[in-house]
Enzyme design. Sequence first.
Site, mmCIF file in Angstrom:
data_model
loop_
_atom_site.group_PDB
_atom_site.id
_atom_site.type_symbol
_atom_site.label_atom_id
_atom_site.label_comp_id
_atom_site.label_asym_id
_atom_site.label_seq_id
_atom_site.Cartn_x
_atom_site.Cartn_y
_atom_site.Cartn_z
ATOM 1 N N SER A 46 95.992 3.863 -32.490
ATOM 2 C CA SER A 46 95.859 3.193 -31.190
ATOM 3 C C SER A 46 95.010 1.910 -31.248
ATOM 4 C CB SER A 46 95.229 4.160 -30.175
ATOM 5 O OG SER A 46 93.876 4.397 -30.495
ATOM 6 N N THR B 18 77.229 2.802 -24.866
ATOM 7 C CA THR B 18 78.530 2.688 -24.185
ATOM 8 C C THR B 18 78.615 3.750 -23.093
ATOM 9 O OG1 THR B 18 79.577 4.112 -25.855
ATOM 10 C CG2 THR B 18 79.713 1.749 -26.215
ATOM 11 N N GLY C 86 96.969 8.601 -29.804
ATOM 12 C CA GLY C 86 96.516 8.672 -31.184
ATOM 13 C C GLY C 86 95.117 8.123 -31.376
ATOM 14 N N GLU D 24 79.632 13.005 -39.188
ATOM 15 C CA GLU D 24 80.661 14.008 -39.514
ATOM 16 C C GLU D 24 80.694 14.289 -41.011
ATOM 17 O OE1 GLU D 24 84.083 13.975 -36.060
ATOM 18 O OE2 GLU D 24 84.379 12.659 -37.769
ATOM 19 N N ALA E 207 83.963 4.076 -18.628
ATOM 20 C CA ALA E 207 84.454 3.205 -17.549
ATOM 21 C C ALA E 207 83.330 2.424 -16.867
ATOM 22 C CB ALA E 207 85.195 4.053 -16.521
ATOM 23 N N ASP F 145 85.266 4.683 -31.372
ATOM 24 C CA ASP F 145 85.380 4.206 -32.758
ATOM 25 C C ASP F 145 85.891 2.766 -32.780
ATOM 26 O OD1 ASP F 145 84.635 6.775 -33.549
ATOM 27 O OD2 ASP F 145 86.711 7.455 -33.664
#
Length: 296
Positions: A284, A213, A280, A138, A216, A245
Amino acid sequence: MKRRILNFGSLNIDHVYRVEHFVAPGETLAAISYQKNAGGKGLNQSVALARAGAPVCHAGQIGEDGRFLEKLLQEEGVDTANLAVTHQPTGHAIIQVEPGGQNCILVCAGANGSVPADYMEEVFSHFGADDWLLLQNEVAGLPTLLSLAKARGMRVILNPSPITDTLLAADLSAVDLFLLNETEGLALTGESEPQAILETLTARYPDAEIVLTLGADGAYWQSGGERCFCPARKVTAVDTTAAGDTFTGYFLACRMEGKGAQTSLGLSAKAAAIAVTRPGAAASIPRWKELLETTV
Ligand code: RIB
């Protein structure tokens, strides 16, 4: 000097709208609620690293409107000595979150999008071969950041998110550890099956570790001929923003402490599971103590 992680990454102001469903083309939709949060893949990963107990230095750019992001990092114990405040507006993201917790994110680079080469060189002059570099995609200048890190002998970790043409064209042979999801794996390899993504990446970058990753469906780690898998924890998602993240920050913090791949995957999966149960991005992310005390 103690080993540090330099996270040269984005800082965003997240404008978060809870919606009944994602806005469709041509549709005007009333939001259920609005919140302005701290975010950016870079900032979120620095917060996760710090909350997991790792020594992290964050470099990147904000505008004056992003001073609260600098303050937040400092309150988390992140070293912000290398953060730059520019005349440009801080990067921002427009995030829709639907009732199932899934999101869609539109990012506007702002100050993340034009990073001067002399600033990058100045930042790297403070780091050496013992240190690790964490990158996402980013912040502008990925190829320059990769070569500066290699020139200094740093270990390079890349979370190739978001996928862009610049990233796809870049020479990623300097990367020692990739942390990516299935979508990013498909873009990098043309493969959609996890096993095929892992095999293709390992064939292309034989010395690199790969963490894939699958939300689920769990997460894989692979290095050369070695592979391990960790299932995901079953939780009710409120907001999946920054789950990846959180996983990235925890995985690196665990590896930096010398934990094995299987243990690191397990702890990171637990941290990400806790993060999705609350709203958030940075807000979070659990702290280490909470991770150990919580059952999910
Ligand atoms: O990974 C989540 C992050 O992506 C958000 O905080 C948003 O700012 C975008 O960078």
